[in-house]
Design a protein around this motif. Structure first.
Motif, PDB file in Angstrom:
ATOM      1  N   LYS A  71      -2.833   4.406 -17.087  1.00  0.00           N
ATOM      2  CA  LYS A  71      -1.789   3.944 -16.076  1.00  0.00           C
ATOM      3  C   LYS A  71      -0.569   3.587 -16.979  1.00  0.00           C
ATOM      4  CE  LYS A  71      -4.841   3.375 -12.513  1.00  0.00           C
ATOM      5  NZ  LYS A  71      -6.320   3.528 -13.112  1.00  0.00           N
ATOM      6  N   LYS A 109     -11.717  14.166  -4.953  1.00  0.00           N
ATOM      7  CA  LYS A 109     -10.844  14.974  -4.497  1.00  0.00           C
ATOM      8  C   LYS A 109     -10.702  14.916  -2.984  1.00  0.00           C
ATOM      9  CE  LYS A 109      -9.459  17.083  -8.099  1.00  0.00           C
ATOM     10  NZ  LYS A 109      -8.880  15.875  -9.035  1.00  0.00           N
ATOM     11  N   ASN A 110     -11.298  13.567  -2.324  1.00  0.00           N
ATOM     12  CA  ASN A 110     -10.906  13.328  -0.915  1.00  0.00           C
ATOM     13  C   ASN A 110     -11.795  14.065  -0.132  1.00  0.00           C
ATOM     14  OD1 ASN A 110     -10.162  11.281   0.442  1.00  0.00           O
ATOM     15  ND2 ASN A 110      -8.118  11.845   0.211  1.00  0.00           N
ATOM     16  N   LYS A 148      -0.536  15.393   1.440  1.00  0.00           N
ATOM     17  CA  LYS A 148      -0.580  14.951   0.128  1.00  0.00           C
ATOM     18  C   LYS A 148       0.979  14.890  -0.622  1.00  0.00           C
ATOM     19  CE  LYS A 148      -5.222  15.962  -0.875  1.00  0.00           C
ATOM     20  NZ  LYS A 148      -6.023  16.799  -1.811  1.00  0.00           N
ATOM     21  N   ASP A 192      -2.113  12.851  -5.511  1.00  0.00           N
ATOM     22  CA  ASP A 192      -3.309  13.768  -4.718  1.00  0.00           C
ATOM     23  C   ASP A 192      -3.778  12.927  -3.633  1.00  0.00           C
ATOM     24  OD1 ASP A 192      -4.132  16.165  -5.755  1.00  0.00           O
ATOM     25  OD2 ASP A 192      -4.834  15.116  -7.788  1.00  0.00           O
ATOM     26  N   LEU A 193      -2.990  11.754  -3.258  1.00  0.00           N
ATOM     27  CA  LEU A 193      -3.434  10.996  -1.965  1.00  0.00           C
ATOM     28  C   LEU A 193      -2.359  11.290  -1.098  1.00  0.00           C
ATOM     29  CD1 LEU A 193      -4.469   7.827  -3.616  1.00  0.00           C
ATOM     30  CD2 LEU A 193      -5.977   9.857  -2.778  1.00  0.00           C
ATOM     31  N   ILE A 252      -1.340   1.722  -1.057  1.00  0.00           N
ATOM     32  CA  ILE A 252      -1.607   1.230  -2.290  1.00  0.00           C
ATOM     33  C   ILE A 252      -0.365   0.798  -2.756  1.00  0.00           C
ATOM     34  CG2 ILE A 252      -2.096   2.102  -4.863  1.00  0.00           C
ATOM     35  CD1 ILE A 252      -3.691   4.262  -3.636  1.00  0.00           C
ATOM     36  N   GLN A 261      -8.278  -1.627  -3.223  1.00  0.00           N
ATOM     37  CA  GLN A 261      -7.099  -0.520  -3.011  1.00  0.00           C
ATOM     38  C   GLN A 261      -7.266   0.372  -4.353  1.00  0.00           C
ATOM     39  OE1 GLN A 261      -5.690   0.724  -0.616  1.00  0.00           O
ATOM     40  NE2 GLN A 261      -5.518  -0.639   0.873  1.00  0.00           N
ATOM     41  N   LEU A 262      -7.151  -0.170  -5.562  1.00  0.00           N
ATOM     42  CA  LEU A 262      -7.168   0.668  -6.685  1.00  0.00           C
ATOM     43  C   LEU A 262      -8.518   1.321  -6.803  1.00  0.00           C
ATOM     44  CD1 LEU A 262      -5.277  -1.631  -9.140  1.00  0.00           C
ATOM     45  CD2 LEU A 262      -4.294   0.294  -7.965  1.00  0.00           C
ATOM     46  N   LYS A 274     -11.745   7.711  -4.232  1.00  0.00           N
ATOM     47  CA  LYS A 274     -11.405   9.048  -3.597  1.00  0.00           C
ATOM     48  C   LYS A 274     -10.564  10.321  -4.586  1.00  0.00           C
ATOM     49  CE  LYS A 274      -8.796   6.901  -0.206  1.00  0.00           C
ATOM     50  NZ  LYS A 274      -8.195   6.702   0.907  1.00  0.00           N
ATOM     51  N   LEU A 275      -9.823   9.965  -5.424  1.00  0.00           N
ATOM     52  CA  LEU A 275      -9.194  10.841  -6.410  1.00  0.00           C
ATOM     53  C   LEU A 275     -10.588  11.529  -7.103  1.00  0.00           C
ATOM     54  CD1 LEU A 275      -6.180   9.109  -7.824  1.00  0.00           C
ATOM     55  CD2 LEU A 275      -6.453  11.046  -6.483  1.00  0.00           C
ATOM     56  N   LYS A 282      -2.719  -6.736   3.721  1.00  0.00           N
ATOM     57  CA  LYS A 282      -3.261  -5.646   4.326  1.00  0.00           C
ATOM     58  C   LYS A 282      -3.001  -5.613   5.934  1.00  0.00           C
ATOM     59  CE  LYS A 282      -8.059  -3.686   4.608  1.00  0.00           C
ATOM     60  NZ  LYS A 282      -9.661  -4.000   4.098  1.00  0.00           N
ATOM     61  N   GLN A 308       0.091   8.136  -6.365  1.00  0.00           N
ATOM     62  CA  GLN A 308      -0.858   9.226  -6.715  1.00  0.00           C
ATOM     63  C   GLN A 308      -0.447  10.349  -6.131  1.00  0.00           C
ATOM     64  OE1 GLN A 308      -3.057   8.865  -8.903  1.00  0.00           O
ATOM     65  NE2 GLN A 308      -3.739   6.580  -9.125  1.00  0.00           N
ATOM     66  N   SER A 344      -8.927   4.080  -4.365  1.00  0.00           N
ATOM     67  CA  SER A 344      -8.135   5.085  -4.470  1.00  0.00           C
ATOM     68  C   SER A 344      -8.636   6.046  -5.658  1.00  0.00           C
ATOM     69  CB  SER A 344      -6.747   4.730  -4.350  1.00  0.00           C
ATOM     70  OG  SER A 344      -6.533   4.073  -5.751  1.00  0.00           O
ATOM     71  N   THR A 403       0.286  -2.755  -1.368  1.00  0.00           N
ATOM     72  CA  THR A 403      -0.398  -3.725  -1.963  1.00  0.00           C
ATOM     73  C   THR A 403       0.117  -4.248  -3.328  1.00  0.00           C
ATOM     74  OG1 THR A 403      -2.304  -2.606  -0.925  1.00  0.00           O
ATOM     75  CG2 THR A 403      -2.954  -4.282  -2.052  1.00  0.00           C
ATOM     76  N   ILE A 404       0.551  -3.253  -3.994  1.00  0.00           N
ATOM     77  CA  ILE A 404       1.004  -3.428  -5.326  1.00  0.00           C
ATOM     78  C   ILE A 404       2.193  -4.200  -5.423  1.00  0.00           C
ATOM     79  CG2 ILE A 404       2.075  -2.581  -7.462  1.00  0.00           C
ATOM     80  CD1 ILE A 404       0.279  -0.024  -7.217  1.00  0.00           C
ATOM     81  N   ASN A 446      -7.334  -7.654  -2.469  1.00  0.00           N
ATOM     82  CA  ASN A 446      -6.857  -6.535  -1.889  1.00  0.00           C
ATOM     83  C   ASN A 446      -6.511  -5.372  -2.779  1.00  0.00           C
ATOM     84  OD1 ASN A 446      -7.192  -6.687   0.998  1.00  0.00           O
ATOM     85  ND2 ASN A 446      -5.209  -7.910   1.130  1.00  0.00           N
ATOM     86  N   LEU A 447      -5.755  -5.852  -3.649  1.00  0.00           N
ATOM     87  CA  LEU A 447      -5.200  -4.766  -4.607  1.00  0.00           C
ATOM     88  C   LEU A 447      -6.543  -4.437  -5.480  1.00  0.00           C
ATOM     89  CD1 LEU A 447      -2.848  -3.187  -6.146  1.00  0.00           C
ATOM     90  CD2 LEU A 447      -2.751  -5.560  -7.617  1.00  0.00           C
TER      91      LEU A 447
END
Lengths: 407, 259
Positions: free
Chosen positions: B92, B29-30, A143, A102-103, A111, B18-19, B25-26, A120, A100, B22, A114-115, B14-15
């Motif tokens: 996605k 815009k954090n 970023k 923006d991260l 991320i 995380q997804l 947060k997106l 963790k 991403q 994130s 994890t994928i 976990n995944l």
């Protein structure tokens, strides 16, 4: 123990002539059934991969390599037949899946890790290592959108290699990146190999396939041509496998293109009085088959067909190799090699036997000529013929220089 | 089979997290300001609706501002979960085409993103509760159950919608219209009593209507949820999830080709 089992696998894609993407279109087109083009991407593929084995998959573009890999990875589903993976699969079909922009780098590592199936705690432990390996210590909290594409690839790669795969599916990952990056990839691959990871490797880089894969599967237009020892399969691919010769026609077309190009560059690529005419030039590989693709360091024969319209004494046949840019690389003739011909009449051929092609990779042009003892041409074909050399080593450059390191 | 599948999903917890995190947060815009802006929308809506309905329409309901707010939060959750969920596959393509994990994970994590967003609004709601000194009782214990039903129903809807959206891209527009209509036929702005008797029965066919009324009863008005409502919510959440899941798993194999 078997790690992957592929049985009677078929894959067809239905490509609609007119794609319906809305409910509205589907309803209005209810009485007009959609028409399809059926594309057979894979036909009856059968193989198994043993645990700890590295299998290469090669073939031209569009031969179904990537489709096959995606089916093994469970991204696409087979139309018929089955694929069974008995261990955990880690696909490296693309680096940086799910990045991403923006991260920040650290967040993306979490991320992506994890994928790729990391735990963790594992990610947290390795986070600093990953960033250090990618050489991005200063940009941990930057970023991703502010990264260059090279930095992104480095970040993705150093994250990906932290995974602990049981079966690794790799598709052309090596194709991106510079020499240094490719080298890193190959190092990682050989490390995985040593650790006994099962690998399925799709690549155009025959050198890498030769180096890493125990066995190789050759696909041609969705069909399984041959599966076997890597060296044999690569020979089969390069030399097109005897009478079947799936590649030769294509390559002849290519060489015709090259010829016409050469013609357009040079207004008169052929000259001479044609008392002896060169009617054709053919290349033969180590199996005696005609072709225009050769592995580097393999033997090759250049056969020059001539037709002498009257009796000519003391003719000289010569050849010269050129690089694609037109640099003269090598030239010789019958006189220089002390193979003088007393006289010629009628049709016949002369062969130039090359024990070991010294070129590493590329397309090479050939000038063929027959002339008198004092350089007066009977028939001169300037850069009219071409052949391709496929690398079998990882050295670089045009030519192999026989050498050894002494340390 | 179901147990195995759930276990598989559990392995991916976990995944999922995380997804979801994130994505959350997106969306903001954090930044702290981002969270603030995200609160502004429901609060402004609350303010406008409150002024219109309590002053102009003269609706007489105890704690009307909370009554309204809880409806907006719960409806808002369902609306966000289905909308974000609907785009979780088509949005996605890179991930769908290049890697495999159970595709439901995309949808589940979208619903969790929506949940995180709603948690924020709920914090403000709790502050309102404290400010207006609303008495709470043991009946509040029903609330988590009711919210669980809402989550499951939203997940079921999101599963069906996101799968259909891969094949029919106008599903997204149709669903927006549905949401608009739903907002007005669900007792969010008013009590169900303002409908005529026969329409009331019709309105109560929507499990969301029952969820919102029961949530109000248990959270604001200290009264227990009706057994009939609980049963209805329970059964409908099973049906929604099952139907959504069946549609999803029928269409799922061709996602990577169609996207």
């Amino acid at each position: 123990m078997t790690a992957i089992k592929v049985e009677n696998l078929h894959k067809t894609f239905r490509i609609p002539h007119e794609k319906r993407t809305t409910i509205f279109e589907t309803l209005t087109g209810f009485f007009k059934p959609p028409t399809y083009e059926t594309f057979y991407a894979l036909k009856n593929i059968n193989f198994t991969v043993e645990e700890g084995e590295a299998l290469g998959i090669i073939g031209e573009n569009g031969s179904g390599k990537s489709t096959l890999l995606k089916i093994i990875a469970n991204i696409l589903r087979p139309s018929a037949g089955s694929v069974t993976a008995l261990k955990k699969l880690t696909p490296f079909l693309e680096l940086g899946v799910g990045f991403q922009s923006d991260l920040t780098a650290a967040e993306n590592i979490k991320i992506y890790g994890t994928i790729m199936g990391m735990q963790k705690r594992e990610i947290n432990d390795k986070l600093d290592d990953i960033i250090e390996f990618a050489g991005l210590e200063k940009f941990k909290d930057t970023k991703l959108k502010n990264f260059s594409s090279g930095m992104q690839v480095r970040l993705a790669f150093s994250t990906a290699i932290q995974t602990d795969p049981e079966i690794l599916l790799m598709d052309e990952v090596l194709a991106v990146g510079d020499m240094e990056f490719q080298q890193k990839c190959l190092d990682v691959l050989s490390q995985y190999r040593k650790d006994g990871v099962t690998i399925v490797f799709v690549s155009h880089d025959l050198g890498a396939v030769r180096r890493f894969c125990d066995r190789t599967l050759l696909l041609h237009k969705g069909e399984q041509v041959v599966l076997g020892d890597t060296g044999d399969v690569i020979d089969r691919y390069v030399y097109g496998g005897g009478e079947e010769a799936p590649n030769s026609s294509e390559n002849q077309n290519e060489s015709e293109v090259a010829e016409t190009e050469a013609k357009s560059e040079d207004k008169s690529p052929r000259w001479g009085d044609k008392t002896i005419e060169i009617t054709n030039v053919e290349f033969y590989d180590k199996f005696g088959n005609k072709g225009t693709r050769f592995n580097s360091f393999d033997p090759m024969t250049v056969r020059i067909f001539y037709n002498a319209h009257k009796k000519i004494s003391d003719p000289v046949f010569g050849i010269a190799f050129y690089s694609e840019n037109g640099e003269n690389l090598f030239g010789t003739n019958t006189e220089l090699k002390n193979a003088s011909i007393d006289s010629l009449e009628g049709k016949g051929h002369v062969d130039l036997m090359i024990e070991r092609i010294p070129m590493i990779t590329g397309r090479f042009l050939l000038t063929v000529a027959v002339h008198t003892h004092d350089q007066k041409p009977y028939d001169w074909h300037d850069k009219q013929y071409s052949f391709d050399v496929i690398p079998t080593c990882r050295d670089i450059g045009l030519f192999d220089v026989p050498c050894n390191w002494k340390i | 089979m179901i147990v195995n599948h759930l276990k598989e999903l559990y392995d991916y917890r976990n995944l999922i997290w995380q997804l979801a995190w994130s994505e959350f947060k997106l969306r903001y815009k954090n930044s702290i300001l981002g969270y603030f802006w995200s609160l502004l929308e429901p609060l402004l809506m609350l303010l406008v609706l409150y002024m219109v309905f309590s002053n102009l329409m003269r609706i007489q309901v105890e704690y009307y501002q909370l009554f309204l707010f809880i409806g907006i939060i719960l409806w808002g959750f369902m609306s966000k979960a289905t909308t974000i969920g609907m785009f979780s596959i088509v949005g996605k393509p890179g991930m769908v085409k290049k890697i495999y994990f159970p595709r439901e994970i995309f949808v589940i994590s979208s619903c969790i993103t929506a949940l995180l967003m709603s948690v924020f609004e709920s914090l403000v709601f709790i502050m309102f509760m404290i400010y207006f000194r609303v008495p709470i009782s043991i009946n509040l214990a029903y609330a988590p159950l009711i919210l669980l039903f809402l989550f499951i129903i939203s997940l079921g809807l999101a599963l069906a919608l996101c799968a259909l959206n891969v094949f029919y891209r106008d599903v997204q527009f149709i669903w927006q219209v549905f949401l608009q209509i739903g907002f007005y036929i669900t007792p969010i702005l008013y009590t169900i009593d303002i409908f005529p008797k026969n329409l009331q029965r019709f309105a109560l066919l929507s499990p969301i209507a029952r969820i919102i009324t029961s949530a109000r009863d248990t959270i604001i008005y200290s009264s227990p949820a009706k057994t009939e409502d609980l049963l209805f919510m329970f059964l409908s959440s099973i049906v929604f999830l099952l139907v959504g899941y069946i549609i999803f798993s029928k269409l799922e194999p061709r996602f990577a080709e169609e996207i």
